[in-house]
Scaffold this motif. Structure first.
Motif, mmCIF file in Angstrom:
data_model
loop_
_atom_site.group_PDB
_atom_site.id
_atom_site.type_symbol
_atom_site.label_atom_id
_atom_site.label_comp_id
_atom_site.label_asym_id
_atom_site.label_seq_id
_atom_site.Cartn_x
_atom_site.Cartn_y
_atom_site.Cartn_z
ATOM 1 N N TRP A 177 1.157 11.316 3.380
ATOM 2 C CA TRP A 177 0.472 11.286 2.085
ATOM 3 C C TRP A 177 -0.728 12.234 2.152
ATOM 4 O O TRP A 177 -1.868 11.812 2.387
ATOM 5 N N LEU B 236 -4.506 11.818 0.674
ATOM 6 C CA LEU B 236 -5.440 10.797 1.156
ATOM 7 C C LEU B 236 -6.750 11.412 1.622
ATOM 8 O O LEU B 236 -6.769 12.509 2.198
ATOM 9 N N LEU C 39 -6.839 6.838 -3.429
ATOM 10 C CA LEU C 39 -6.286 7.376 -2.180
ATOM 11 C C LEU C 39 -7.351 7.562 -1.099
ATOM 12 O O LEU C 39 -7.378 8.570 -0.400
ATOM 13 N N ARG D 73 0.833 -1.214 0.000
ATOM 14 C CA ARG D 73 0.000 0.000 0.000
ATOM 15 C C ARG D 73 0.866 1.262 0.000
ATOM 16 O O ARG D 73 0.671 2.157 -0.820
ATOM 17 N N ASN D 74 1.833 1.336 0.914
ATOM 18 C CA ASN D 74 2.634 2.553 1.041
ATOM 19 C C ASN D 74 3.492 2.817 -0.192
ATOM 20 O O ASN D 74 3.713 3.967 -0.570
ATOM 21 N N HIS E 178 1.862 9.942 -5.031
ATOM 22 C CA HIS E 178 2.218 11.271 -4.531
ATOM 23 C C HIS E 178 3.475 11.824 -5.210
ATOM 24 O O HIS E 178 3.908 12.932 -4.923
ATOM 25 N N TRP F 26 1.102 4.384 -2.625
ATOM 26 C CA TRP F 26 0.813 5.760 -2.193
ATOM 27 C C TRP F 26 1.989 6.682 -2.510
ATOM 28 O O TRP F 26 1.780 7.815 -2.941
#
Length: 183
Positions: free
Chosen positions: A175, A178, A148, A40-41, A48, A44
């Motif tokens: 992030w 989000l 997001l 997930r990160n 971004h 993200w």
């Protein structure tokens, strides 16, 4: 299918994730994936425009083996992964026993267990098949990941815990694009 292809393409561009997927595949655990924040990160960060950062507390390896529920096995597997990589962030959990810790009915597979994870966007895992294909396990799909959005999984019944977890994780600091949906 568009999001799944996009995810697989992004993962193939990240050599460290690919190395980790190959290593976990060598364990030959049933119904086994790497998931949660590690995947997930990374996405993200890409969404971004950040360089890949290691903003994850662990590398979650999840599998389903009802024939061997011993927690010691998971600790031994973590030692094997640490020895191979020097990385202490490995966290291995047999999902066949995690319902006991979570107070849920028994799970039937890794995908079933992921349905009970707190956030839909965290309930994402991937594995590398023997023929080097990436298989995605995402019971709620990948739309929240790519739009997001952070929202509580429908099967996760602890709304207060979810809200506190989201607050504690403070994801929007890292992030800012989000959207957090509180339960």
């Amino acid at each position: 299918m568009q999001y799944e292809e996009r995810l697989c393409r992004a993962l193939r561009q990240q050599e460290q994730i690919m190395q980790d997927l190959r290593l976990v595949r060598e364990l030959e655990l049933p119904d086994c994936y790497i998931g949660a924040g590690y995947i997930r990160n990374y996405i993200w960060d890409k969404l971004h425009g950040y360089p890949s950062r290691e903003l994850h507390s662990d590398i979650d390896v999840v599998y389903f083996d009802a024939a061997n529920l011993l927690e010691e096995r998971d600790r031994e597997l973590e030692k094997v992964l640490y020895a191979a990589t020097g990385n202490r962030k490995w966290s291995v959990k047999n999902q066949a026993r995690m319902h006991l810790q979570n107070g849920d009915a028994p799970y039937h597979s890794t995908e079933d267990a992921l349905r009970f994870w707190p956030e839909q966007v965290t309930a994402i895992a991937v594995q590398l098949t023997k023929d080097d294909q990436i298989r995605v396990c995402a019971p709620y799909g990948l739309e929240d990941l790519y739009t997001l959005v952070v929202r509580k999984s429908p099967a996760f019944t602890k709304a207060t815990y979810y809200n506190e977890r989201v607050r504690r994780k403070n994801w929007q600091e890292h992030w800012p694009k989000l959207t957090i949906v509180h339960a």
